[in-house]
Scaffold this active site. Structure first.
Site, PDB file in Angstrom:
ATOM      1  N   LYS A 482       0.762  -1.275  -0.109  1.00 37.12           N
ATOM      2  CA  LYS A 482      -0.018  -0.071  -0.076  1.00 37.12           C
ATOM      3  C   LYS A 482       0.899   1.173  -0.016  1.00 37.12           C
ATOM      4  O   LYS A 482       2.035   1.130   0.368  1.00 37.12           O
ATOM      5  CB  LYS A 482      -0.938  -0.002   1.121  1.00 37.12           C
ATOM      6  CG  LYS A 482      -0.064   0.154   2.533  1.00 37.12           C
ATOM      7  CD  LYS A 482      -0.889  -0.450   3.655  1.00 37.12           C
ATOM      8  CE  LYS A 482      -0.265  -0.283   4.972  1.00 37.12           C
ATOM      9  NZ  LYS A 482      -0.762  -1.115   6.108  1.00 37.12           N
ATOM     10  N   TYR A 705      12.994  32.550   3.953  1.00 36.54           N
ATOM     11  CA  TYR A 705      11.766  33.053   4.098  1.00 36.54           C
ATOM     12  C   TYR A 705      11.805  33.584   5.731  1.00 36.54           C
ATOM     13  O   TYR A 705      12.239  32.736   6.641  1.00 36.54           O
ATOM     14  CB  TYR A 705      10.519  32.126   3.980  1.00 36.54           C
ATOM     15  CG  TYR A 705      10.068  31.974   2.385  1.00 36.54           C
ATOM     16  CD1 TYR A 705       9.738  33.104   1.796  1.00 36.54           C
ATOM     17  CD2 TYR A 705      10.076  30.810   1.817  1.00 36.54           C
ATOM     18  CE1 TYR A 705       9.338  33.170   0.538  1.00 36.54           C
ATOM     19  CE2 TYR A 705       9.787  30.592   0.603  1.00 36.54           C
ATOM     20  CZ  TYR A 705       9.531  31.654  -0.115  1.00 36.54           C
ATOM     21  OH  TYR A 705       9.063  31.572  -1.530  1.00 36.54           O
TER      22      TYR A 705
END
Ligand SMILES: *Cc1c(COP(=O)(O)O)cnc(C)c1O
Length: 810
Positions: A482, A705
């Site tokens: 999965k 930033y």
């Protein structure tokens, strides 16, 4: 020549059937590999988990007519065959190789040691080949099976055999020694790692040295004192020690090469085209051998100048137009081609299989025969198209009976061939180095922009085998693929698992299963989160849903009508996620009896704390409840479903709860959640990126930033091509995360951006374009996870789809 009649004597076996009169030309030990049926003899070897006898019929159908078995086999099913019964097929294989070896009175170099065996073997082969016809193990075929297959290649044309031998437990080397019978030895080194199979380092050396018990001369490095103690009597050594036969006087490390001054009789200077310690050592073994054999230093220098790093690995990469390319551009001989073709034929993602190969630059008497064999090999590997490059292939083009194109040179091919014709196929690119096939790979592969996740398929296999070793042979194995196989790529991983014959795959959603089905995966697949809108797909692609409540049950029944479907019942025994509870069981039994078109393939549950001893009591209670509830359901079914309970950590900690099947997840991907057996697993992936730019910034300036990164002094920083959109969590910002660069850790400075991150590289000598490891060998996933307070599962599954995956085998 060894023929079938002489085999009985060689192996102390008993001839059961003797109806085939062909020669013995090829030894076959693995039915999944490509082989020549005519003249092939199959050794049915049975191990704890694999039983070669199961494949006898299919090999017979493919034309094999000679068999060596260790179990009783019904001879009447094999008309026209030869059948020999022995006590051990593996020992018979080894005995045959030994008898074969004894026919040739040639020089044989035997190589062993902890590291460098394969490289020394490959380099020595390259150095010797201009002067002598030589043969060697393909790749690193150095095991109990690999050595016999390697030695079997010896024939009357050869003047030298170069064979490496590797062992993992005491007692194995004696057998390999008997097969190789080296006349000269090379002992590369002894590693500090304590192999699980030996009780001391001393024993390890002793065992490995058995390869040389009948050898007069062994080449080794006298600086390794422990080896020296063992071999002093028969050694031909190199090293710094005054008593070394080849004495190292001086070593100068330059930027791109290492200059070594040697005293052997007179003084010699060799320029080694490598700078790392291991390569220098490997090269000095080769130089010493060549000096020992009397080659002059000019010839030796000419040879070593041409040595390249040995790239043994076969890489599988995404290529243009939904294709894959297998990159194997290092060399091309028949044995190597056979291995690469095996890898090609294991890839079930596409039906179309192409090979682009160069001339085989092996010296053989009969070229026509060689290329006839190549054609035969291509056909057994189901190759649909060949592109042959080189004058010899062009000359023998008539021998190939499949879609075929031929070019005299690599440049002609690149100029003239229509590359848009490659589509939905797997393309093996295999050429001798002089053909420079890396140019072809570059044209075919999808461009990779800096960041990539490398996945080691051998490590996956190792981890799979570890868990298998903890299971009873009859217990089945479901592997969870999965979430893109925990980020590693579901197609490629599922394909490998199918090759290794696991019993079941598990996915989360129907769509994940559909992709597997569309790409050649035929194993049964359980889908854990089925939804009503996915039923049509489940039915069409034979996917087997997990049924966990009455809602799903009723929806499924109304969708199916009377049509059958295999399902898996999930019981909630304490996890409280999905599953039927105790009070539901009677009603569930009633429904199952009424709707017998639902075939219950399995009943299962999931442990909430299988990895921690604090929860042992709870885990046992869960198991008890599972036993009780599943027992009640089973009493009321007409057939016996499989039962399963444990995940990866549970496989290790609760052997008593394996039931009929176990569900392996994270462990396959290299992480042992209990941390009890981490040393038995290998990391399977490495996330790496590159430096895009380097900057010097001054004290007081800020980075990124929100100006979060502050330079406390003048510093050097690098911008790397990975950000949170690639799966490098923003939580690694501001020094929390680190990456590995030129053997040092470099911390993140400032905030992680979407596609980029800045790192502090003050004091590290780096250039733009250099590679940076984000996690892998040096920075483990476990460490990265603990830095940001998460679990390794999340680090693995977060690596985004835009990061290219590259798969390789060694
Ligand atoms: C994911 C999953 C597993 C595998 O768990 P690991 O801890 O990765 O071994 C097993 N069973 C179920 C039901 C799962 O969802």
């Amino acid at each position: 020549m060894i023929d079938f009649n002489s085999l009985a004597g060689i192996t102390a076996g008993e001839i059961v059937l003797s109806e085939y009169s062909g020669e013995i030309k090829y030894l076959i030990t693995d039915s999944r590999k490509s082989f020549f049926a005519g003249g092939g003899i199959f050794f049915a070897i049975s191990g704890e988990r694999h039983d070669g006898h199961v494949y006898i019929k299919s090999l017979y159908d493919k034309g094999v007519r000679q068999f060596v078995v260790e179990k009783d086999v019904e001879a009447s099913h094999l008309p026209g065959s030869n059948l020999l019964k022995v006590s051990s097929s593996l020992m018979a294989l080894q005995a045959v190789a030994k008898a074969h070896r004894e026919q040739f009175n040639v020089e044989v170099v035997g190589i062993t040691g902890s590291n460098g065996k394969t490289i020394v073997k490959e380099w020595l082969f390259q150095l010797i080949v201009p002067y002598k016809r030589a043969v060697k193990n393909p790749h690193s075929y150095n095991s109990q099976i690999g050595v016999p297959l390697s030695v079997w290649q010896l024939n009357e044309q050869h003047e030298v055999g170069i064979f490496e031998a590797g062992i993992s437990v005491p007692g194995e080397m004696e057998k390999l020694e008997a097969i190789i019978q080296p006349t000269v030895g090379i002992f590369t080194n002894i590693g500090p790692a304590h192999d699980a199979g030996f009780n001391s380092r001393k024993q390890k050396i002793q065992e490995k040295a058995r390869l040389f018990q009948h050898t007069e001369h062994v080449i080794y490095c006298k600086d390794h004192e422990e080896i020296d103690q063992y071999l002093a009597g028969k050694g031909f050594s190199w090293g710094h020690h005054v008593d070394s036969d080849v004495r190292i006087m001086d070593v100068v490390h330059n930027e791109r090469e290492t200059v070594v001054n040697i005293r052997f009789g007179s003084d010699h200077v060799f320029k080694i085209p490598f700078i790392d310690k291991a390569s220098i050592e490997n090269c000095l073994h080769c130089i010493t051998y060549m000096l020992f054999k009397g080659y002059d230093s000019l010839s030796i220098q000419e040879g070593i100048s041409k040595l390249h790093k040995v790239h043994m690995r076969l890489e599988l990469k995404k290529a243009i137009h939904n294709s894959y390319v297998i990159d194997d551009v290092y060399n091309n001989d028949l044995a190597g081609l056979q291995i690469a073709l095996d890898f090609l034929s294991h890839q079930k993602q596409h039906e179309s299989k192409s090979v682009i190969i160069s001339d085989i630059l092996q010296s053989v008497a009969d070229q026509q025969k060689l290329y006839t064999q190549v054609n035969e090999l291509l056909k057994t590997a189901n190759v649909t198209k060949i592109i042959g490059i080189g004058p010899a292939l062009s000359r023998f083009k008539k021998l190939f009976d499949m879609e075929a194109y031929f070019y005299e040179t690599t440049a002609d091919f690149l100029k003239q061939h229509d590359f848009t014709s490659f589509r939905d196929e797997i393309i093996l690119v295999k050429g001798a180095r002089t053909f420079a096939f890396e140019r072809i790979v570059r044209t075919l592969e999808e461009k990779i922009h800096g960041t990539q996740l490398e996945i080691n398929l051998d490590a996956l296999t190792n981890n799979l085998n570890f868990y298998r070793s903890r299971m009873k042979p009859e217990t089945r194995l479901m592997v969870m693929v999965k979430a893109f196989a925990y980020g590693s790529g579901s197609l490629e991983v599922a394909n490998l698992l199918q090759f290794h014959r696991v019993d079941y795959l598990g996915v989360a959603y129907a769509d994940e299963g559909v992709i597997l089905r569309k790409n050649g995966i035929y194993l049964p697949i359980m889908v854990m989160n089925p939804s009503e809108d996915s039923f049509e797909k489940l039915y069409q692609y034979q996917l087997e849903p997990e049924v966990y409540n009455f809602n799903i049950f009723r929806q499924l029944i109304s969708f199916l009508g009377n049509r059958p479907m295999k399902v898996h019942l999930k019981l909630d025994t304490g996890m409280h996620r999905l599953g039927f509870e105790e009070g539901d069981i009677d009603q569930l039994i009633g429904l199952l009896q009424k709707h017998s078109n639902l075939e219950v393939k399995s009943i299962f549950s999931h442990l909430a704390g299988s990895d921690e001893a604090t929860h042992n009591t709870f885990s046992r209670e869960q198991a008890e409840k599972f036993e009780r509830l599943s027992g009640r359901i089973m009493q009321n079914l007409h057939h016996r479903p499989l039962r399963h309970l444990v995940n990866s950590p549970g496989i290790v900690r609760f052997p008593e709860f394996h039931y009929d099947m176990v569900r392996l997840g994270i462990g396959l991907y290299g992480l042992e959640a209990n941390k009890l057996e981490q040393h038995r697993l290998q990391p399977i992936s490495r996330l790496k990126t590159i430096i895009s730019q380097i900057k010097h910034i001054k004290e007081g300036e800020t980075v990124g930033y929100s100006r979060k990164g502050l330079a406390k002094e003048d510093m050097q920083i690098a911008t790397i091509a990975i950000g949170y959109a690639d799966g490098f969590s923003r939580a690694f910002s501001n020094g929390v995360g680190e990456v590995w660069l030129h053997g040092k850790k470099a911390p993140v400075i400032g905030n992680v951006c979407m596609d980029m991150t800045m790192i502090d590289i003050t004091g590290i000598d780096a250039s733009e374009g250099d590679e940076v490891e984000v996690f892998g060998e040096h920075l483990t996933i476990m460490e990265a996870a603990s830095k940001i307070n998460t679990i390794p599962y999340e680090i693995l599954t977060n690596v985004s789809q835009r990061v290219k995956r590259v798969y390789y085998v060694e």
